[in-house]
Design an enzyme around this catalytic site. Structure first.
Site, mmCIF file in Angstrom:
data_model
loop_
_atom_site.group_PDB
_atom_site.id
_atom_site.type_symbol
_atom_site.label_atom_id
_atom_site.label_comp_id
_atom_site.label_asym_id
_atom_site.label_seq_id
_atom_site.Cartn_x
_atom_site.Cartn_y
_atom_site.Cartn_z
ATOM 1 N N LYS A 209 85.715 -61.816 25.972
ATOM 2 C CA LYS A 209 87.001 -62.311 26.482
ATOM 3 C C LYS A 209 87.025 -63.840 26.475
ATOM 4 O O LYS A 209 87.976 -64.460 26.015
ATOM 5 C CB LYS A 209 87.189 -61.779 27.901
ATOM 6 N N GLU A 215 74.945 -64.894 25.361
ATOM 7 C CA GLU A 215 74.307 -63.764 24.683
ATOM 8 C C GLU A 215 75.119 -63.340 23.459
ATOM 9 O O GLU A 215 74.580 -63.090 22.376
ATOM 10 C CB GLU A 215 74.183 -62.555 25.633
ATOM 11 N N GLY A 266 86.841 -58.297 33.041
ATOM 12 C CA GLY A 266 85.882 -57.707 32.107
ATOM 13 C C GLY A 266 85.462 -56.290 32.477
ATOM 14 O O GLY A 266 85.490 -55.373 31.649
ATOM 15 N N ARG A 267 85.099 -56.095 33.744
ATOM 16 C CA ARG A 267 84.579 -54.771 34.141
ATOM 17 C C ARG A 267 85.673 -53.715 34.230
ATOM 18 O O ARG A 267 85.384 -52.532 34.439
ATOM 19 C CB ARG A 267 83.810 -54.889 35.443
ATOM 20 N N GLU A 353 79.828 -55.779 41.150
ATOM 21 C CA GLU A 353 80.392 -57.089 40.815
ATOM 22 C C GLU A 353 81.747 -57.267 41.519
ATOM 23 O O GLU A 353 82.136 -58.375 41.857
ATOM 24 C CB GLU A 353 80.554 -57.238 39.290
ATOM 25 N N HIS A 384 63.659 -34.301 38.894
ATOM 26 C CA HIS A 384 62.218 -34.357 38.656
ATOM 27 C C HIS A 384 61.699 -35.781 38.836
ATOM 28 O O HIS A 384 60.600 -36.104 38.368
ATOM 29 C CB HIS A 384 61.901 -33.846 37.249
ATOM 30 N N LYS A 499 73.317 -68.595 35.760
ATOM 31 C CA LYS A 499 73.688 -69.054 34.401
ATOM 32 C C LYS A 499 73.463 -70.560 34.297
ATOM 33 O O LYS A 499 72.917 -71.058 33.310
ATOM 34 C CB LYS A 499 75.183 -68.792 34.155
HETATM 35 C C1 G6Q Z 1 83.038 -58.629 34.252
HETATM 36 C C2 G6Q Z 1 82.406 -59.913 34.138
HETATM 37 C C3 G6Q Z 1 81.329 -60.014 33.095
HETATM 38 C C4 G6Q Z 1 81.857 -60.266 31.682
HETATM 39 C C5 G6Q Z 1 80.700 -60.671 30.783
HETATM 40 C C6 G6Q Z 1 81.117 -60.898 29.356
HETATM 41 O O1 G6Q Z 1 83.967 -58.400 34.968
HETATM 42 O O2 G6Q Z 1 83.357 -60.890 34.027
HETATM 43 O O3 G6Q Z 1 80.465 -58.922 33.081
HETATM 44 O O4 G6Q Z 1 82.487 -59.129 31.187
HETATM 45 O O5 G6Q Z 1 80.109 -61.835 31.307
HETATM 46 O O6 G6Q Z 1 82.107 -61.872 29.296
HETATM 47 P P1 G6Q Z 1 82.890 -62.146 27.967
HETATM 48 O O7 G6Q Z 1 83.687 -60.941 27.627
HETATM 49 O O8 G6Q Z 1 83.735 -63.339 28.260
HETATM 50 O O9 G6Q Z 1 81.866 -62.434 26.901
#
Ligand code: G6Q
Length: 536
Positions: A209, A215, A266-267, A353, A384, A499
């Site tokens: 996003k 990463e 994002g989540r 989160e 188990h 971060k």
């Molecule tokens: C979710 C967070 C987080 C995010 C990641 C990836 O709600 O904001 O998990 O989705 O850090 O972010 P980008 O999509 O910006 O790479």
């Protein structure tokens, strides 16, 4: 909208009183068929069986009062209609609308929030056209062959939900189509995934996003390099899903680009293009749309004010009863479905989160417990492994079982008179009962105390539709709880500090040896770096 402190809600006092002597599930004959039918709710293809929770009618009535007093449904409706819910009043904050429900409000004439629903429809139409181009051979690789694999590169919300859903629905994957995921900056993650595919027939879907995540940006570079090494043109193999206007929003670099918007966290983004592109590739457009249809059905069912009729709201209030009043700090989500192997990990992010917060919407410190620790693994494997603690440990862990009457592949097998699916479901029901009613025994080591609260979510089969339903049930459970605790469930400031520190360490490792501002020799960062001695 009035946001009241949780501790000031009058139902809280009542519930505290009831929590002094909650319903005893081990009492003889308590778990009667009358109780099972009474504490049972059917909605959107799921049954919620909650007779094995430590509650009774008085508790449910007080939980209803709590939900009403906190105006949970009204606030949920305001969220769906575009209120700026992602904010902390009086302090700089994200100040965003929260409109993940609009990504599936694409089936009716009058959506809750017309402009975002229009954007969702537009993106879906682009996806449909892209999938048709792949299907018809208008988009092929350099050798004129169709693409068979899609690898999604992304992390956090750009990985967990989409990955959980793809794994859940592999049984419905189109023949000759497979998907994979690279998320970790650990180079071994990419190395392993790339080693298992024919790159020449692979599309890579880079999802971010922000377009800046360390990463994902690193893994995109790594993947580009892999294409070049194999004499393949990355621009013919890499597509992107990103926020409009992000540094990744550059159509010239990609075979195709799709957008997601800042009003979708994002989540909560699995039903936006963040999840739908890879799901569409795997399942085909129509099947992927069924996920949205299941989620949308819950979005609407969640408008009901009566907690006994509103499944996500009831799940939220039972969770609050267990967490805030009975004092249980964690929650286990235990799917009796191997396909849901990564669903607990998705919920872990979505819940922890969202609701792992210590300040209210007004910026004050909360004086009550907020989100629980969420964890889980599929049964029967878990039985188990860690169920010993669930049954006899000193920590009481409320459990949510998820099960299905029928398997996905229809390839079941009978051994000793029962099928594997029957064994699976029978085990789930047995665990629910054993946790609730326990077992007296003269040998203390064989004694089961019982009174370990749990519920069962049961549907006929895990399909794209029920997967969408399940996803939205949990999304709304989390949102309702956050609203009740009066916290902002939509930001994630808590991930920033680590971060920032990692960037200082990386600056130190990156060559000039001085770091951003030159780390002093006796700084904790330098001391740790010396000890860990990572490769330069
Ligand atoms: C979710 C967070 C987080 C995010 C990641 C990836 O709600 O904001 O998990 O989705 O850090 O972010 P980008 O999509 O910006 O790479």
């Amino acid at each position: 909208m009035q946001f009241l402190d949780f501790s000031k809600l009058t139902a809280v006092g009542k519930l505290q009183d009831y929590a002094e002597s909650p319903c005893d599930l081990t009492a003889p004959d308590l778990l009667s068929s009358r109780r099972f039918s009474k504490y049972h709710l059917s909605s959107c293809g799921f049954d919620l069986l909650y007779a094995t929770q430590r509650l009774d009618d008085s508790v449910l009535t007080a939980l209803q009062e709590l939900a009403d007093e906190a105006e949970l449904v009204e606030k949920f409706l305001a969220m769906k209609r575009g209120a700026v819910m992602n904010r902390i009043e009086g302090f700089p904050s994200e100040e965003r609308q929260v409109l993940h429900t609009s990504s599936r409000d694409v089936f009716r004439e009058n959506p809750d929030h017309p402009s975002s629903a229009r954007q969702a429809k537009k993106q879906l139409a682009r996806l449909h056209a892209f999938l048709q181009d792949l299907e018809s051979g208008r988009i092929v690789n350099q050798a004129g062959e169709p693409f068979t694999t899609m690898i999604q590169v992304g992390i956090g919300g750009s990985d967990l939900g989409p990955r959980a859903l793809c794994l859940a629905l592999t049984a419905y994957g189109r023949s000759g189509h497979s998907v994979g995921f690279i998320s970790n900056v650990d180079p071994d993650d990419a190395a392993q995934v790339l080693a298992g595919v024919d790159l020449s027939r692979t599309l890579v879907n880079v999802v971010s996003k922000s377009g800046t995540t360390l990463e994902t940006v690193t893994n995109e570079r790594l993947v580009r390099e892999a294409f070049v090494r194999n004499e393949l043109d990355p621009a013919r193999h890499i597509i992107a899903v990103t926020g409009k206007g992000s540094p990744m929003d550059d159509p010239a670099r990609y075979l195709a680009t799709f957008h997601m918007y800042d009003y979708i966290g994002g989540r909560y983004s699995a039903t936006s293009m963040v999840g739908m592109v890879t799901l569409g590739f795997l399942l085909g457009y129509d099947r992927a749309l069924e996920i949205l249809s299941g989620a949308h059905a819950v979005d609407r069912a969640a408008e009901e004010k009566n907690i006994r009729k509103n499944m996500p709201l009831l799940m939220a209030m039972i969770g609050i009863w267990n967490h805030n009043f009975l004092g249980f700090p964690t929650l286990a989500v235990l799917p009796y479905s191997q396909a849901l192997v990564r669903f607990p990990a998705h919920l872990q992010q979505c819940d922890m989160e969202s609701n792992g917060k210590s300040v209210t919407r007004l910026g004050g410190l909360v004086r009550w417990q907020t989100g629980p620790v969420v964890w889980g693994e599929p049964g029967t494997n878990g039985q188990h492994a860690f169920y010993q603690l669930l049954h006899q440990g000193t920590e009481i862990v409320p459990a949510e079982f998820i099960g299905f009457r029928r398997c996905q592949y229809g390839r079941d097998f009978t051994v000793k008179g029962t099928t594997s699916q029957q064994k699976l479901v029978a085990n789930m029901l047995a665990q629910s009962l054993a946790l609730a009613q326990g077992r007296p025994h003269e040998n203390p080591n064989k004694y089961f105390p019982g009174n370990r609260p749990n519920s069962i979510l049961l549907a006929d089969q895990l399909t794209p539709y029920t997967m969408g339903t399940l996803l939205a049930l949990y999304e709304h459970r989390i949102v309702f709880q956050g609203l009740c605790w009066n916290i902002n469930s939509f930001d994630q400031e808590g991930v920033q500090l680590g971060k920032a520190l990692a960037n200082r360490l990386l600056a130190e490792l990156s060559g000039d040896g001085t770091g951003e501002q030159g780390l002093p020799e006796n700084s904790p960062e330098k001391s740790l770096l010396r000890l860990a001695n990572p490769p330069k």
